[in-house]
Design a protein around this motif. Structure first.
Motif: not given
Length: 441
Positions: A186-215
């Motif tokens: 269960d601890l290993a699964a929880a660590e994987a969930d945290v890593n997955a969310i952090e990856a999604q956050i980085r992706k969303q941050q890149a998308t936001l930065a790209g849209d700001k560039v387009d702006l």
């Protein structure tokens, strides 16, 4: 009546016997004279035709020194050059198309053709509403992921505490080993969930930065300082940048212009990088714009089986009188001289035999056509009116004039051409070409 009958009979006898006794009738004598006179008029057209033909033949083909004319020119001082001529067009040395990198409606166009702009000056704006909405969505999604990350990290702390508790219980043999193994999983699964969310956050941050560039791309700034020479897009037009980049304005630096001259393949070998060049405009034929050849493009342009190479040189344009796409008459200077003795090229004949080596003699004819001359001959009209043939040394020569380095003095007259005032050619010239003389009457 009797006298008349006797006279008629007397005419039938031999002339010797009837001569003393013949009496002539006045009417009969007049008729004989009229016959003789009418017969003499028949020969007059023939005589006139023969005389006219003889006169034409004499004036047309006969030797008549008075009809021979000479064209002479004085030896003068002036400037001469031998150059390769071409036609070309003017273009800006540096020009940039400022286009749209995002799709949308062109909200505002702040410049027009002919306006001067500086680098980073705002020239146009695209409606940013669509991109601003995307940015809002990106920011909300990012906030959601960051909240999930906090939850996953809390679960991770709980799983870590559960493992410590299960490990203590296993040591006291209060729980089975399997319970501890499940806590570790269960601890290993929880660590994987945290890593997955952090990856999604980085992706969303890149998308936001790209849209700001387009702006930021919704505002078009001038990439260089220069003049607006074209604006294909109009305010209110919808731009689609998904497949191609639509051009909004074209900015050119007109302070320095480049000339693109089309040189034939027969003349391009005579060009050298760095040689002097100049051009004239249709509206200013007497003004020269000078520069130096900087490039000969290796790829030619072929039109109607004619191979043309582009030769480029730059000229300053501080006053802005040179404009895009102007037609230019271009001259690439191979050789030039100032304040030298000049005669028409038609006054030069083949070089004198025995003057110089064979190469020098040959250059008087071959190179004399264009470029550096050699030895040649000219016919000079002396002060007494006599003709004198002289050997001269030819310098720069073009199709019109030739430089005389030695052999002539300023003011002397040279014969450019000789001919007949009636036909434009002499009899000797016709005989040299093998023309047959017509029969004379």
């Amino acid at each position: 009546m009797n006298k008349t009958i006797k006279t008629a009979r007397a005419d039938t006898t031999p002339r010797e016997e009837a001569a003393p006794n013949v009496t002539f009738i006045p009417g009969a004598v007049k008729k004989v004279k009229r016959r003789r006179r009418s017969r003499s008029w028949l020969w007059l057209p023939v005589v006139l035709a023969v005389a006219g033909a003889a006169w034409y033949g004499w004036t047309r083909y006969g030797e008549n020194p008075a009809s021979t004319a000479m064209v002479t020119e004085a030896v003068v001082r002036g400037d001469i050059e031998n150059s390769v001529t071409a036609v070309g067009t003017l273009d800006a040395v540096n020009s940039v198309d400022a286009g749209a990198q995002v799709s949308g409606q062109l909200k505002a166009l702040h410049v027009t053709i002919g306006d001067r702009v500086t680098q980073d000056q705002l020239v146009a704006e695209i409606d940013p509403a669509t991109i601003e909405n995307r940015i809002e969505i990106d920011q909300a999604e990012l906030a959601n992921l960051q909240a999930q990350l906090i939850s996953k990290k809390a679960q991770l702390v709980l799983k870590q505490a559960n493992i410590d508790r299960q490990r203590n219980l296993v040591e006291t043999r209060s729980v089975a080993q399997s319970t501890l193994d499940q806590a570790i999983a269960d601890l290993a699964a929880a660590e994987a969930d945290v890593n997955a969310i952090e990856a999604q956050i980085r992706k969303q941050q890149a998308t936001l930065a790209g849209d700001k560039v387009d702006l930021g791309y919704t505002k078009i700034y001038a990439p260089i300082s220069g003049t607006i020479v074209a604006n294909p897009a109009k305010a209110g037009q919808t731009l689609n940048a998904n497949q191609t980049t639509p051009t909004i304005v074209t900015i050119a630096d007109l302070s320095t212009m480049t000339v693109k001259a089309q040189v034939s393949e027969a003349d391009v070998t005579r060009l050298k990088i760095g040689m002097d060049a100049y051009f004239t405009l249709l509206g200013q034929p007497g003004k020269h714009f000078a520069g130096k050849l900087r490039q000969i493009q290796p790829m030619p342009d072929t039109a109607n089986n004619v191979v043309l190479y582009y030769a480029l040189f730059d000229v300053p344009n501080p006053e802005g009188e040179l404009m895009m796409s102007m037609s230019a008459q271009v001259f690439f200077v191979q050789a030039a001289a100032k304040d030298v003795l000049i005669v028409p090229s038609g006054a030069l004949s083949h070089p004198a035999k025995g003057s110089g080596d064979a190469a020098a003699q040959g250059s008087g004819r071959r190179d004399g056509q264009r470029g550096e001359g050699g030895k040649a001959q000219v016919t000079v009209v002396t002060a007494s009116g006599a003709l004198e043939t002289r050997d001269v040394e030819v310098g720069i020569r073009n199709r019109v004039s030739a430089e005389i380095k030695s052999g002539l003095e300023e003011g002397e007259k040279v014969v450019v051409s000789t001919g007949s005032t009636g036909s434009g050619t002499t009899r000797d010239n016709r005989n040299q070409r093998g023309m047959r003389m017509p029969p004379m009457f």
